[in-house]
Write an enzyme that holds these catalytic residues in place. Structure first.
Site, mmCIF file in Angstrom:
data_model
loop_
_atom_site.group_PDB
_atom_site.id
_atom_site.type_symbol
_atom_site.label_atom_id
_atom_site.label_comp_id
_atom_site.label_asym_id
_atom_site.label_seq_id
_atom_site.Cartn_x
_atom_site.Cartn_y
_atom_site.Cartn_z
ATOM 1 N N GLU A 35 -46.425 86.334 54.932
ATOM 2 C CA GLU A 35 -47.903 86.827 54.891
ATOM 3 C C GLU A 35 -47.918 88.427 55.274
ATOM 4 O O GLU A 35 -48.680 89.076 54.709
ATOM 5 C CB GLU A 35 -48.833 85.878 55.696
ATOM 6 C CG GLU A 35 -48.941 84.630 55.045
ATOM 7 C CD GLU A 35 -49.972 83.682 55.943
ATOM 8 O OE1 GLU A 35 -50.985 83.422 55.287
ATOM 9 O OE2 GLU A 35 -49.509 83.262 57.065
ATOM 10 N N GLU B 170 -46.264 75.976 55.328
ATOM 11 C CA GLU B 170 -47.115 75.371 55.987
ATOM 12 C C GLU B 170 -47.592 74.017 55.737
ATOM 13 O O GLU B 170 -47.940 73.258 56.764
ATOM 14 C CB GLU B 170 -48.644 76.288 56.354
ATOM 15 C CG GLU B 170 -48.298 77.644 57.127
ATOM 16 C CD GLU B 170 -47.737 78.786 56.418
ATOM 17 O OE1 GLU B 170 -47.952 79.923 56.944
ATOM 18 O OE2 GLU B 170 -47.444 78.467 55.229
#
Length: 260
Positions: free
Chosen positions: A111, A131
């Site tokens: 990210e 995730e």
């Protein structure tokens, strides 16, 4: 200023920001997030710094993302208002950032890279949003930036499975700009940074802001009609660089950009 978890180096108008927790693959905890917030605040405010390069210390990782072991052991977590690594929610930064990805870029690490404008990757770089495999979700921008950058179907193939993507596949998918040998990574990132510095920093900032805001407009017509009101575009029109560029072209010489 000295930092514990970040290294900052300046070479002319180029700032290199190194995530410096190699013992945990540059995973980030609360203290590192807030240090990075200060680093990016300083970079944004410094008129003499035009381009930033973000990389990771050591040979294994750009960043493994959130420090889950620190969290599991009861360590405090949290980010500044500017987001994960002090960057992912920093929507007012018009100076370009280059991610020099030197290994693993997982979860929040990916990210961070996606929040940069260019990604230069070592051949051994690996990208993923894993995730979903640990009961979490990539809510620091990955779920929104990745579909915007490579398209929904390709992004969902990564997001819903958490699968790992090589540097070569990342380039094929379109989120990596260049893949180089590990030894060539920082020279390649610096080459891109210097190419950017050959252009007017006022024009570069106006262009970055126009792209970012234009993509959020409801139509191409709305983006075109509203772009002159964007602050960085208006600043470009009123700058010395706006006059210097055509003058240098007419005089057949290299422009002397001031970034003002």
């Amino acid at each position: 200023m000295a930092y514990e978890f970040v290294r900052v180096e300046r070479d002319g108008p180029i700032t290199t920001i190194t995530l410096n927790r190699p013992e945990v693959m540059n995973a980030l905890h609360r203290e590192a997030h807030f240090e990075l917030g200060e680093v990016f605040d300083a970079f944004a405010a410094d008129p003499e710094q035009w381009v930033g390069i973000v990389t990771g210390a050591g040979e294994r990782a750009f960043s493994a993302g959130n420090d889950l072991k620190h969290q599991a052991s009861g360590g405090r977590m949290g980010n500044p208002s500017s987001g994960f690594a002090g960057l992912t929610s920093r929507f007012d930064l018009n100076k370009p950032l280059i991610a020099a990805v030197n290994g693993v870029a997982m979860g929040g690490g990916f990210e961070i890279a996606l929040a940069c404008d260019l990604i230069i990757a070592s051949e051994n770089a690996v990208f993923a949003l894993p995730e979903v495999r640990v009961g979490l979700a990539a809510l620091a921008g990955g779920l929104h930036r990745l579909p915007r950058q490579i398209g929904q179907k390709a992004a969902m193939g990564m997001i819903l499975t958490g699968r790992r993507v090589s540097a070569a596949e990342g380039k094929e998918l379109g989120f990596v700009n260049e893949v180089v040998a590990p030894a060539d990574l920082m020279p390649a990132a610096m080459r891109w940074a210097r190419l950017i510095c050959e252009a007017s920093p006022m024009s570069v900032r106006a262009s970055k802001q126009a792209v970012a805001r234009g993509l959020n407009e409801e139509s191409l017509e709305a983006a075109l009609s509203g772009q002159n009101a964007y602050p960085a575009v208006a600043a470009m029109y009123g700058s010395a660089d706006f006059k210097e560029g055509p003058l240098a072209f007419a005089q057949k010489r290299a422009p002397n950009w001031t970034g003002a």
